[in-house]
Design a protein around this motif. Structure first.
Motif, PDB file in Angstrom:
ATOM      1  N   VAL A 292      10.254 -35.298 -64.922  1.00 43.57           N
ATOM      2  CA  VAL A 292       9.259 -34.242 -65.082  1.00 43.57           C
ATOM      3  C   VAL A 292       8.107 -34.526 -64.131  1.00 43.57           C
ATOM      4  CG1 VAL A 292       7.684 -33.071 -66.650  1.00 43.57           C
ATOM      5  CG2 VAL A 292       9.898 -33.888 -67.491  1.00 43.57           C
ATOM      6  N   GLN A 293       7.745 -33.523 -63.370  1.00 39.16           N
ATOM      7  CA  GLN A 293       6.616 -33.663 -62.439  1.00 39.16           C
ATOM      8  C   GLN A 293       5.542 -32.648 -62.766  1.00 39.16           C
ATOM      9  OE1 GLN A 293       8.453 -33.315 -58.559  1.00 39.16           O
ATOM     10  NE2 GLN A 293       8.822 -35.516 -58.469  1.00 39.16           N
ATOM     11  N   LEU A 294       4.302 -33.076 -62.613  1.00 33.26           N
ATOM     12  CA  LEU A 294       3.159 -32.210 -62.855  1.00 33.26           C
ATOM     13  C   LEU A 294       2.310 -32.188 -61.591  1.00 33.26           C
ATOM     14  CD1 LEU A 294       3.955 -33.611 -65.710  1.00 33.26           C
ATOM     15  CD2 LEU A 294       1.776 -32.703 -66.467  1.00 33.26           C
ATOM     16  N   GLN A 295       1.953 -31.024 -61.147  1.00 28.04           N
ATOM     17  CA  GLN A 295       1.152 -30.857 -59.934  1.00 28.04           C
ATOM     18  C   GLN A 295      -0.143 -30.145 -60.295  1.00 28.04           C
ATOM     19  OE1 GLN A 295       2.038 -31.936 -56.755  1.00 28.04           O
ATOM     20  NE2 GLN A 295      -0.034 -31.371 -56.148  1.00 28.04           N
TER      21      GLN A 295
ATOM     22  N   SER B  26       0.785 -20.647 -69.338  1.00 25.32           N
ATOM     23  CA  SER B  26       1.613 -19.509 -68.987  1.00 25.32           C
ATOM     24  C   SER B  26       3.055 -19.959 -68.982  1.00 25.32           C
ATOM     25  CB  SER B  26       1.230 -18.960 -67.604  1.00 25.32           C
ATOM     26  OG  SER B  26       2.218 -18.050 -67.145  1.00 25.32           O
ATOM     27  N   ASN B  27       3.832 -19.468 -69.918  1.00 22.92           N
ATOM     28  CA  ASN B  27       5.251 -19.814 -69.946  1.00 22.92           C
ATOM     29  C   ASN B  27       5.962 -19.266 -68.710  1.00 22.92           C
ATOM     30  OD1 ASN B  27       4.833 -21.105 -72.352  1.00 22.92           O
ATOM     31  ND2 ASN B  27       5.714 -19.479 -73.614  1.00 22.92           N
ATOM     32  N   ALA B  28       5.555 -18.092 -68.269  1.00 25.79           N
ATOM     33  CA  ALA B  28       6.207 -17.472 -67.117  1.00 25.79           C
ATOM     34  C   ALA B  28       6.012 -18.284 -65.850  1.00 25.79           C
ATOM     35  CB  ALA B  28       5.677 -16.061 -66.931  1.00 25.79           C
ATOM     36  N   GLU B  29       4.848 -18.941 -65.746  1.00 25.95           N
ATOM     37  CA  GLU B  29       4.549 -19.703 -64.537  1.00 25.95           C
ATOM     38  C   GLU B  29       4.719 -21.200 -64.755  1.00 25.95           C
ATOM     39  OE1 GLU B  29       0.711 -18.509 -63.128  1.00 25.95           O
ATOM     40  OE2 GLU B  29       1.344 -16.455 -62.739  1.00 25.95           O
ATOM     41  N   ASN B  30       5.183 -21.600 -65.950  1.00 30.47           N
ATOM     42  CA  ASN B  30       5.335 -23.036 -66.257  1.00 30.47           C
ATOM     43  C   ASN B  30       4.061 -23.799 -65.910  1.00 30.47           C
ATOM     44  OD1 ASN B  30       7.924 -22.975 -67.328  1.00 30.47           O
ATOM     45  ND2 ASN B  30       8.875 -23.198 -65.327  1.00 30.47           N
ATOM     46  N   SER B  31       2.947 -23.251 -66.322  1.00 29.24           N
ATOM     47  CA  SER B  31       1.665 -23.820 -65.934  1.00 29.24           C
ATOM     48  C   SER B  31       0.710 -23.906 -67.126  1.00 29.24           C
ATOM     49  CB  SER B  31       1.003 -22.963 -64.843  1.00 29.24           C
ATOM     50  OG  SER B  31       1.763 -22.966 -63.654  1.00 29.24           O
TER      51      SER B  31
END
Length: 114
Positions: free
Chosen positions: A1-4, A71-76
């Motif tokens: 899993v990566q987070l930016q 935002s689930n749609a943007e995975n953010s």
């Protein structure tokens, strides 16, 4: 899993910034999404938390000024920061908990000038 994480910068006291953190997996799989910060010479502290059910928790120092959202749609996950003060100056980190595992993004610097 990566987070930016992104969105940090220099702002004057009273200004606003919005931090963003993109997660490399379906964000709906995360148990918690959180923002932490670490100021020079201080320990890393939790700023805001949002659970998969939408429950939010804020540090007392930012309550009423910062808002975490996802935002689930943007995975953010986002951190809207208003009325920033010099004491908010820190490196801000995105953190995800997926079941029992923890993942950290790289930090993004927020500097608030007086």
């Amino acid at each position: 899993v990566q987070l930016q994480a992104s969105g940090g910068g220099l702002v004057q006291a009273g200004g606003s910034l919005k931090l963003s953190c993109v997660v490399s997996i379906d964000i709906a799989q995360t148990t918690l999404m959180e923002w932490y910060r670490q100021a020079p010479g201080k320990q890393r502290e939790m700023v805001a938390t949002e659970s998969i059910r939408g429950t939010t928790i804020y540090a007392a120092s930012v309550k009423g000024r910062f808002t975490i959202s996802r935002s689930n749609a943007e995975n953010s996950v986002y951190l809207q920061m208003n009325n920033l003060q010099p004491e908010d100056t820190a490196v801000y980190y995105c953190h995800a908990r997926v079941s029992v595992r923890h993942y950290w993004g790289q930090g993004t610097q927020v500097t608030v000038s007086s």
